[in-house]
Design a protein around this motif. Sequence first.
Motif, PDB file in Angstrom:
ATOM      1  N   THR A 105      38.280  29.307  32.770  1.00  0.00           N
ATOM      2  CA  THR A 105      37.743  30.532  32.181  1.00  0.00           C
ATOM      3  C   THR A 105      36.625  31.008  33.096  1.00  0.00           C
ATOM      4  O   THR A 105      35.734  30.219  33.443  1.00  0.00           O
ATOM      5  CB  THR A 105      37.178  30.248  30.772  1.00  0.00           C
ATOM      6  OG1 THR A 105      38.253  29.832  29.926  1.00  0.00           O
ATOM      7  CG2 THR A 105      36.521  31.484  30.184  1.00  0.00           C
ATOM      8  N   SER A 106      36.697  32.267  33.514  1.00  0.00           N
ATOM      9  CA  SER A 106      35.692  32.780  34.453  1.00  0.00           C
ATOM     10  C   SER A 106      34.964  33.968  33.833  1.00  0.00           C
ATOM     11  O   SER A 106      35.597  34.910  33.356  1.00  0.00           O
ATOM     12  CB  SER A 106      36.391  33.204  35.756  1.00  0.00           C
ATOM     13  OG  SER A 106      35.437  33.702  36.664  1.00  0.00           O
ATOM     14  N   ILE A 107      33.636  33.890  33.853  1.00  0.00           N
ATOM     15  CA  ILE A 107      32.805  34.970  33.297  1.00  0.00           C
ATOM     16  C   ILE A 107      31.750  35.309  34.339  1.00  0.00           C
ATOM     17  O   ILE A 107      30.938  34.456  34.716  1.00  0.00           O
ATOM     18  CB  ILE A 107      32.123  34.523  31.975  1.00  0.00           C
ATOM     19  CG1 ILE A 107      33.165  34.080  30.946  1.00  0.00           C
ATOM     20  CG2 ILE A 107      31.259  35.653  31.419  1.00  0.00           C
ATOM     21  CD1 ILE A 107      32.563  33.566  29.632  1.00  0.00           C
ATOM     22  N   GLY A 108      31.772  36.552  34.820  1.00  0.00           N
ATOM     23  CA  GLY A 108      30.815  36.969  35.856  1.00  0.00           C
ATOM     24  C   GLY A 108      30.062  38.215  35.429  1.00  0.00           C
ATOM     25  O   GLY A 108      30.611  39.074  34.731  1.00  0.00           O
ATOM     26  N   ALA A 118      25.178  36.663  37.701  1.00  0.00           N
ATOM     27  CA  ALA A 118      25.369  35.380  37.011  1.00  0.00           C
ATOM     28  C   ALA A 118      26.849  35.090  36.893  1.00  0.00           C
ATOM     29  O   ALA A 118      27.667  36.018  36.854  1.00  0.00           O
ATOM     30  CB  ALA A 118      24.745  35.425  35.612  1.00  0.00           C
ATOM     31  N   GLY A 119      27.199  33.803  36.846  1.00  0.00           N
ATOM     32  CA  GLY A 119      28.606  33.463  36.681  1.00  0.00           C
ATOM     33  C   GLY A 119      28.801  32.037  36.199  1.00  0.00           C
ATOM     34  O   GLY A 119      28.030  31.136  36.554  1.00  0.00           O
ATOM     35  N   VAL A 120      29.840  31.880  35.381  1.00  0.00           N
ATOM     36  CA  VAL A 120      30.256  30.546  34.924  1.00  0.00           C
ATOM     37  C   VAL A 120      31.769  30.437  35.075  1.00  0.00           C
ATOM     38  O   VAL A 120      32.499  31.380  34.745  1.00  0.00           O
ATOM     39  CB  VAL A 120      29.873  30.301  33.447  1.00  0.00           C
ATOM     40  CG1 VAL A 120      30.590  29.081  32.887  1.00  0.00           C
ATOM     41  CG2 VAL A 120      28.377  30.106  33.308  1.00  0.00           C
ATOM     42  N   ILE A 121      32.220  29.298  35.589  1.00  0.00           N
ATOM     43  CA  ILE A 121      33.650  28.984  35.631  1.00  0.00           C
ATOM     44  C   ILE A 121      33.809  27.635  34.945  1.00  0.00           C
ATOM     45  O   ILE A 121      33.218  26.637  35.386  1.00  0.00           O
ATOM     46  CB  ILE A 121      34.146  28.920  37.093  1.00  0.00           C
ATOM     47  CG1 ILE A 121      34.003  30.294  37.761  1.00  0.00           C
ATOM     48  CG2 ILE A 121      35.603  28.440  37.140  1.00  0.00           C
ATOM     49  CD1 ILE A 121      34.192  30.267  39.268  1.00  0.00           C
ATOM     50  N   TYR A 122      34.591  27.629  33.869  1.00  0.00           N
ATOM     51  CA  TYR A 122      34.757  26.382  33.118  1.00  0.00           C
ATOM     52  C   TYR A 122      36.190  25.876  33.256  1.00  0.00           C
ATOM     53  O   TYR A 122      37.150  26.615  33.013  1.00  0.00           O
ATOM     54  CB  TYR A 122      34.408  26.601  31.638  1.00  0.00           C
ATOM     55  CG  TYR A 122      34.509  25.317  30.839  1.00  0.00           C
ATOM     56  CD1 TYR A 122      33.747  24.199  31.175  1.00  0.00           C
ATOM     57  CD2 TYR A 122      35.376  25.206  29.760  1.00  0.00           C
ATOM     58  CE1 TYR A 122      33.845  23.012  30.469  1.00  0.00           C
ATOM     59  CE2 TYR A 122      35.476  24.021  29.043  1.00  0.00           C
ATOM     60  CZ  TYR A 122      34.708  22.923  29.405  1.00  0.00           C
ATOM     61  OH  TYR A 122      34.814  21.747  28.712  1.00  0.00           O
ATOM     62  N   VAL A 218      37.240  36.725  40.646  1.00  0.00           N
ATOM     63  CA  VAL A 218      36.326  36.267  41.706  1.00  0.00           C
ATOM     64  C   VAL A 218      34.838  36.492  41.435  1.00  0.00           C
ATOM     65  O   VAL A 218      34.004  35.927  42.162  1.00  0.00           O
ATOM     66  CB  VAL A 218      36.691  36.922  43.069  1.00  0.00           C
ATOM     67  CG1 VAL A 218      38.105  36.525  43.491  1.00  0.00           C
ATOM     68  CG2 VAL A 218      36.530  38.435  43.050  1.00  0.00           C
ATOM     69  N   ALA A 219      34.477  37.307  40.436  1.00  0.00           N
ATOM     70  CA  ALA A 219      33.058  37.676  40.279  1.00  0.00           C
ATOM     71  C   ALA A 219      32.155  36.440  40.198  1.00  0.00           C
ATOM     72  O   ALA A 219      31.172  36.319  40.940  1.00  0.00           O
ATOM     73  CB  ALA A 219      32.873  38.556  39.050  1.00  0.00           C
ATOM     74  N   ALA A 220      32.491  35.532  39.307  1.00  0.00           N
ATOM     75  CA  ALA A 220      31.643  34.335  39.148  1.00  0.00           C
ATOM     76  C   ALA A 220      31.720  33.446  40.390  1.00  0.00           C
ATOM     77  O   ALA A 220      30.704  32.919  40.865  1.00  0.00           O
ATOM     78  CB  ALA A 220      32.090  33.552  37.905  1.00  0.00           C
ATOM     79  N   GLY A 221      32.910  33.295  40.944  1.00  0.00           N
ATOM     80  CA  GLY A 221      33.102  32.371  42.063  1.00  0.00           C
ATOM     81  C   GLY A 221      32.403  32.803  43.337  1.00  0.00           C
ATOM     82  O   GLY A 221      31.885  31.963  44.083  1.00  0.00           O
ATOM     83  N   LEU A 222      32.375  34.101  43.606  1.00  0.00           N
ATOM     84  CA  LEU A 222      31.700  34.562  44.825  1.00  0.00           C
ATOM     85  C   LEU A 222      30.214  34.223  44.757  1.00  0.00           C
ATOM     86  O   LEU A 222      29.610  33.787  45.751  1.00  0.00           O
ATOM     87  CB  LEU A 222      31.877  36.082  45.000  1.00  0.00           C
ATOM     88  CG  LEU A 222      33.320  36.573  45.185  1.00  0.00           C
ATOM     89  CD1 LEU A 222      33.354  38.099  45.218  1.00  0.00           C
ATOM     90  CD2 LEU A 222      33.952  36.004  46.456  1.00  0.00           C
TER      91      LEU A 222
END
Length: 267
Positions: A105-108, A118-122, A218-222
């Motif tokens: 789950t990605s939230i950016g 800010a970003g979280v990838i779970y 990609v928002a959180a991952g970048l």
Amino acid sequence: MLNLDRVLATITTIAYDAGQLILREMNGTIETQVKSEAYDIVTAADKAAEAQIVQALQEHYPDHHIVGEEGGGTGAPADSARYFWYIDPIDGTTNFAAKIPHFSTSIGLMDRDRQLLAGVIYHPNQDESFAAIHGGGAFCNGDRITVSTTTDLINAVVGTGFGFKRQVEKENNADQWRAFVPRVRGVRRMGSAALDLAYVAAGRFDGYWEPGPKLWDVAAGLLLVEEAGGTVTDYAGVPAPQTRSDYQYLATNGHIHQAMMDVLQSI
Ligand code: IPD
Ligand code: CA
């Protein structure tokens, strides 16, 4: 002014809760529906997880705009909002639908100029939560993470992916894949762009490239890669690729950035 530390705590919980919903859904029968192309699919879990995330974000941030992979734009109108959320409830839906336990789950969060905040990838199957805020470093389950120290491309493990338009678009990443195969220790196509980027941030991958992923992928991952000390550009070396519309992403530990650019530009 937004308190980004507080934002990160909030979205860490929201992503964790979405992950628990997705794991429960994974135990049952998973039906798929086709979206644009035959291999562009969605499941009930994608929709339910996104609805849960959107509801939670709206409760906390009623004046922010929210863009979800499955639901489009919602929340405050885009032309007046100062902050923009990009959500992928399940990044790696193909894996999820096949019960392959590698998806996230990605939230950016970005501002209206698409600066990453800010970003979280779970990753629910591993119970790993990758998190970053602008200027605050990158973390996995609360421990600081940094990019790898690999300097030679031939010793590198790199990740990539293939977008859902790979059958209709000429630029489908097949030539680039072929070019990297003999030049690196390993190329991985794991199936979640968000986790590919989190793995670069954690020093597991040395680099990642892909044409075409969307901002919710990609928002959180970048941000994670940048906050872990890595380098993020397009294939031509121009920073902040999320601010442009060609959607070419190259994210590395910095040391192998030029070498990966050379391969990508040789095609
Ligand atoms: C996809 C995955 C995949 C990447 C594609 C994405 P989805 O996202 O991240 O690894 O190669 O570009 O579309 O559809 O599973 O959320
Ligand atoms: Ca998705």
